[in-house]
Design an enzyme around this catalytic site. Structure first.
Site, mmCIF file in Angstrom:
data_model
loop_
_atom_site.group_PDB
_atom_site.id
_atom_site.type_symbol
_atom_site.label_atom_id
_atom_site.label_comp_id
_atom_site.label_asym_id
_atom_site.label_seq_id
_atom_site.Cartn_x
_atom_site.Cartn_y
_atom_site.Cartn_z
ATOM 1 N N ASP A 24 0.961 -1.035 0.043
ATOM 2 C CA ASP A 24 -0.084 0.081 -0.014
ATOM 3 C C ASP A 24 0.878 1.122 -0.118
ATOM 4 O OD1 ASP A 24 -1.762 1.889 0.628
ATOM 5 O OD2 ASP A 24 -3.064 0.441 1.285
ATOM 6 N N THR B 61 -6.940 3.916 -1.647
ATOM 7 C CA THR B 61 -6.728 2.605 -1.485
ATOM 8 C C THR B 61 -7.803 1.629 -2.224
ATOM 9 O OG1 THR B 61 -5.173 2.765 0.510
ATOM 10 C CG2 THR B 61 -6.292 0.708 0.248
ATOM 11 N N ASP C 55 2.100 2.991 3.209
ATOM 12 C CA ASP C 55 1.135 3.893 3.325
ATOM 13 C C ASP C 55 1.051 4.456 4.679
ATOM 14 O OD1 ASP C 55 -1.335 5.019 2.071
ATOM 15 O OD2 ASP C 55 -2.255 4.379 3.947
ATOM 16 N N HIS D 24 1.938 8.515 5.465
ATOM 17 C CA HIS D 24 0.896 9.615 5.967
ATOM 18 C C HIS D 24 1.346 10.202 7.356
ATOM 19 C CE1 HIS D 24 -2.635 8.724 3.611
ATOM 20 N NE2 HIS D 24 -2.452 7.775 3.884
ATOM 21 N N ASP E 60 -0.989 0.545 -4.777
ATOM 22 C CA ASP E 60 -2.322 1.049 -5.252
ATOM 23 C C ASP E 60 -1.999 2.711 -5.756
ATOM 24 O OD1 ASP E 60 -1.707 1.638 -2.632
ATOM 25 O OD2 ASP E 60 -3.551 1.375 -1.724
ATOM 26 N N HIS E 61 -1.020 3.288 -5.275
ATOM 27 C CA HIS E 61 -0.884 4.931 -5.401
ATOM 28 C C HIS E 61 0.347 5.142 -4.893
ATOM 29 C CE1 HIS E 61 -1.808 5.065 -1.274
ATOM 30 N NE2 HIS E 61 -3.177 4.336 -1.364
#
Ligand code: AMP
Ligand code: ZN
Ligand code: ZN
Length: 403
Positions: free
Chosen positions: A37, A73, A194, A198, A241-242
């Site tokens: 992720d 996500t 991920d 953040h 995913d990104h």
């Protein structure tokens, strides 16, 4: 020649013939896809990632993988699984309201996440199971729900705390099962980097340390896979995913300072992409107010730029609001901004993800130009000799990476 000897010759040649026939049967291919992720396309340029770097020689690497909008996500994992843009697969955001079901979807709401009614299209594990190919998922968005009445043969309820290595061990166990039980399609997932991206931002030491830790865990993964007798038959994809970009409390838009929330029926989605349903008669007013807000885009339903493939699904609601790259949309009652975020325009390169692949189906030492993640579904169906459902992606966009 003696009769017995003739019989013997006939049976030997029959044996040889039948074993030749067996060999001619196309072997059922394997595909094992991992998503990390929020692993941004260029993290390996900032960190020490020998295992990922070695995949470049052993197989295929894409310059980057372009996620779908919104670069969140749930929409993107489900786009990878279905080959459909979020507007077409129904997972239009991490949180959304579905007027067709008169229900809210939120990633923390187990009942919603496990309700197949929310999920459109045909995820790759359903395509596989319907064609008698056994599939397994160790956490993949959508795989906790019955879709078209089908779940993967093996799946788990989401539990973030399961360690990376246990997931690897389960994948290895599955691939060690007798053929009748062995999955040939496996999708698995890990929530880093991920989470740390953040919290600490994409360029932080913490995020780079996590990227390096993940790379060494990938070393464990491939060491375990190499122990399998069928290792050289396995096709691997490692994707995400990104990406992630830096955010700051200095770049926030407090949305309720520009509109009267009493004019709204529903304010959903999540920073930096919101979906808004306006009270009857207030659409023009609210739209005008939002259009004048600096650092955000506001689009009416059916008026989102075509390149984003978004805003036609009724679940995207009356108005779609998206922050400019690096900006955050908050409310005066919920204004905490982390150091990194994603969800922005998918042309913004910080949102791009990774794509690595290796195995008998893939070329070696091949660099593929950036491609959209809707193309992964048709890539997998081709590798696995499955008949694909109708999708947005096209095999032709990625065929040069195959042998
Ligand atoms: P976000 O960064 O908000 O787009 O979402 C990432 C979060 O989704 C991660 O922290 C994961 O723990 C969570 N997540 C991923 N898959 C699932 C799932 N199947 N069910 C619930 N949460 C999930
Ligand atoms: Zn994500
Ligand atoms: Zn995230």
């Amino acid at each position: 020649m003696k009769k017995e000897f003739l019989l013997f010759l006939v049976s030997v040649s029959l044996l040889v013939f039948s074993s030749c026939q067996k060999k001619q049967e196309p072997a059922k291919p394997y595909l094992i896809m991992l998503s990390l992720d929020g692993f941004r396309w260029d993290y390996p340029a900032y960190a020490n990632t020998p295992v990922l770097d070695s995949l470049q020689e052993a197989g295929v690497i894409a310059e980057s993988l372009k996620p779908s909008f919104p670069t969140k996500t749930f929409p993107n994992h489900y786009t990878i699984a279905t080959g459909l843009y979020p507007d077409h697969n129904g997972l239009v955001n991490n949180s959304f309201f579905a007027p067709d079901l008169d229900k809210f979807y939120r990633i923390s709401d187990r009942e919603a996440v496990e309700n197949g009614d929310f999920y459109g299209g045909e995820p790759i594990w359903v395509t596989a199971e319907k064609q008698n190919v056994t599939a397994a998922t160790f956490f993949w968005v959508g795989s906790e729900a019955k879709i078209e009445g089908v779940r993967p043969e093996y799946w788990y309820k989401y539990d973030k705390s399961v360690p990376f290595k246990s997931r690897v061990d389960t994948v290895k166990y599955w691939l060690s099962l007798p053929e009748a039980k062995r999955p040939h399609l496996i999708l698995w997932y890990y929530y880093q980097p991920d989470h740390i991206g953040h919290e600490a931002g994409p360029y932080s030491e913490e995020t780079m340390a996590m990227v390096e830790k993940l790379d060494s865990l990938l070393g464990y993964y491939f060491t375990q896979m190499r122990k399998l007798p069928r290792f050289d038959k396995l096709n691997f994809i490692i994707t995400s995913d990104h990406g992630m970009t830096e955010t700051s409390n200095d770049r926030v838009v407090v949305i309720d300072q520009f509109i009267d929330t009493a004019d709204l029926d529903i304010l959903t989605g999540g920073n930096p992409v919101l979906n808004i349903k306006v009270k009857p008669g207030e659409l023009e007013k609210v739209y005008r107010q939002l259009k004048s807000v600096p650092h955000i885009y506001a689009w009416k339903h059916d008026s989102v730029p075509a390149r984003l493939h978004y805003g036609h699904n009724p679940r995207t609601l009356d108005i779609i609001v998206a922050a400019y790259p690096g900006w955050s949309i908050v409310t005066s009652w919920r204004n905490r901004v982390g150091k990194g975020n994603h969800g922005y325009d998918n042309d913004f390169k910080d949102m791009h993800a990774i794509f690595y692949a290796a195995g008998p189906a893939f070329k070696k030492g091949f660099i593929h130009p950036t491609f959209e993640n809707v193309n992964i579904y048709p890539l997998i169906t081709r590798i696995m000799n499955l008949k694909p459902a109708p999708v947005d992606g096209k095999f032709e966009n990625v065929e040069t990476m195959l042998r």
